[in-house]
Design an enzyme around this catalytic site. Structure first.
Site, mmCIF file in Angstrom:
data_model
loop_
_atom_site.group_PDB
_atom_site.id
_atom_site.type_symbol
_atom_site.label_atom_id
_atom_site.label_comp_id
_atom_site.label_asym_id
_atom_site.label_seq_id
_atom_site.Cartn_x
_atom_site.Cartn_y
_atom_site.Cartn_z
ATOM 1 N N GLU A 54 9.623 11.769 44.562
ATOM 2 C CA GLU A 54 10.276 11.568 45.859
ATOM 3 C C GLU A 54 11.531 12.436 45.914
ATOM 4 O O GLU A 54 12.327 12.440 44.987
ATOM 5 C CB GLU A 54 10.637 10.078 46.026
ATOM 6 N N GLN A 55 11.710 13.136 47.043
ATOM 7 C CA GLN A 55 12.856 14.026 47.165
ATOM 8 C C GLN A 55 14.191 13.272 47.249
ATOM 9 O O GLN A 55 15.218 13.757 46.767
ATOM 10 C CB GLN A 55 12.698 14.932 48.382
ATOM 11 N N TYR A 100 10.037 -6.942 69.250
ATOM 12 C CA TYR A 100 9.413 -8.000 68.433
ATOM 13 C C TYR A 100 10.353 -8.379 67.310
ATOM 14 O O TYR A 100 11.255 -7.617 66.955
ATOM 15 C CB TYR A 100 8.044 -7.557 67.906
#
Ligand SMILES: Cc1cc2nc3c(=O)[nH]c(=O)nc-3n(C[C@H](O)[C@H](O)[C@H](O)COP(=O)(O)OP(=O)(O)OC[C@H]3O[C@@H](n4cnc5c(N)ncnc54)[C@H](O)[C@@H]3O)c2cc1C
Length: 389
Positions: free
Chosen positions: A33-34, A216
């Site tokens: 992940e960067q 919501y």
């Protein structure tokens, strides 16, 4: 095939779910992940039954029950007066029909639960601060190269790196995402700022010319999430952290009825964000050799059907099943594509069309026949656990 090691680029919802599905199947994964830290970014996500079924299967049913919210009823409302145009039964109905709930949740709550699950299966599998720059492949495997100088070796590489995917650009050429002509504001309003009458029915969509607003509850019902979408001629920045002002939002939605405007007005000043909605044209294929795409990297989808996350989850489960069922990597990736490309591309296009439907249909003529959702388009009944692969 269970001896495989799979490299996953991107620890968003798609990458983490793929990792978890593979771990459950006994296949080793490394996720790159960067981002250097996993911060709380984003807001609400909709998980229709086809999505929550997958999360239940992967052991996250308790997270949905604890942190998600299952609306009892939904409705489409007239922007001028809040009149109900379409009434939508949810709650137990969805469980009875599709075997899993229609549920809404804060992206961060789901993301954190996925991170905990993949780490509990393999504490060292998630590598932060690793931005993929390039990769190479041959008959023996794949080598990934990261901006920090690290490299990784594996048998398969899956690009789960989102709408601006580097993996996609390396496979199929650099092309900017397409601005759809919509700008969206999103806000999170603590429920204590609202009165009970503002929250009937449980989830709602107001439609009006060039505009719609959906709202919501998420996070055990402590927060009201809304997305307010307007057509615009100007280009708007893409991103999940671009701040906006409640004043500009209210000016844009000046014609909406008082309840809708009261919700927007209750937004805390630091919780109003704005982003441009982008997508891409469908790709006929996602794979070259040992490298493939998944989730938004393969088919970035507008939010007009609430199915973008669901498509990433379905991809993840089907890809894991294809890897387990096949005798080689090329066979597995071919079976994954065969099972997924048509459906994901259908949803991409149907979601675009629903944006037009929601913002151009005269409310006086909007009824159940005009309404498109995961049920009318027969999306909610898809079962990624049993669909042929
Ligand atoms: C921070 C964030 C917040 C979001 N908030 C919402 C929301 O509130 N509501 C909603 O409906 N949708 C939200 N989304 C989008 C939604 O999560 C996705 O549309 C959907 O879940 C599909 O997920 P994905 O994993 O395919 O892509 P994404 O969720 O976009 O994940 C892609 C991941 O890949 C990483 N990445 C990108 N390039 C590289 C690289 N070169 N090397 C390594 N890693 C890389 C990114 O940092 C990101 O973590 C958000 C996405 C992000 C990234």
């Amino acid at each position: 095939m269970q001896q495989l090691h799979v490299l996953i680029v991107g620890a968003g919802i798609g990458g983490l779910t793929t990792a978890l599905a593979l771990q459950r199947a006994g296949i080793g994964v490394s996720i790159y992940e960067q981002a250097t830290a996993l911060a709380e970014v984003g807001a609400g996500l909709t998980l229709a039954s086809n999505a929550s079924l997958i999360l239940q299967y992967l052991g996250l049913g308790a997270v949905l029950e604890d942190l998600g919210v299952v609306p009892g009823r939904g409705a489409v409302l007239d922007y001028r007066n809040g009149r109900t145009l379409v009434d939508i039964p949810r709650g137990a109905t969805q469980v009875e029909r599709f075997g899993a709930p229609y549920c809404q949740i804060h992206r961060n709550d789901l993301h954190a639960a996925l991170v905990a699950a993949v780490r509990s299966a393999d504490p060292g599998c998630l590598h932060l601060g690793c931005s993929l720059e390039d990769f190479g492949q041959d008959d023996a495997g794949v080598t990934a190269l990261f901006a920090n100088g690290e490299t990784a070796l594996g048998d398969v590489l899956i690009g789960c790196d989102g709408i601006r995917s580097t993996v996609r650009a390396r496979l199929f050429g650099v092309e900017d995402p397409r601005f759809t002509g919509y700008v969206a504001w999103r806000g999170l309003v603590p429920l204590e700022r609202l009165t009970p009458s503002m929250l009937v029915p449980d989830s709602a969509v107001w439609i009006g010319p060039g505009h719609f607003l959906t709202r919501y509850k998420i996070r055990r019902g402590e927060l009201l999430n809304y997305i307010a979408i307007a057509r615009t001629k100007g280009w708007v920045e893409e991103g999940w952290s671009v701040r906006s002002t409640v004043e500009s939002l209210l000016a844009e939605f000046r014609d909406f009825e008082p309840t809708a405007r009261s919700i927007l007005m209750a937004t805390p000043r630091d919780q109003c964000f704005k982003w441009g909605i982008f997508d891409r044209d469908p790709l006929p294929t996602w794979t070259t050799g040992r490298v493939t795409l998944l989730g938004d990297a393969a088919h970035p989808t507008t939010p007009f059907l609430g199915q973008g996350v669901a498509m990433a989850l379905e991809d993840a489960l089907v890809l894991a099943r294809a890897l387990v069922a096949s005798g080689s990597v090329p066979e597995a990736l071919a079976r994954y594509e065969q099972a997924r490309v048509t459906r994901a591309n259908f949803v991409l296009v149907a979601s675009r069309e629903n944006g037009i439907n929601l913002t151009t249909t005269d409310p006086d003529r909007y009824d159940e026949a005009a309404h498109r959702n995961e049920e009318s388009l027969d999306l909610a009944g898809y079962n990624a656990l049993t669909v042929p692969v």
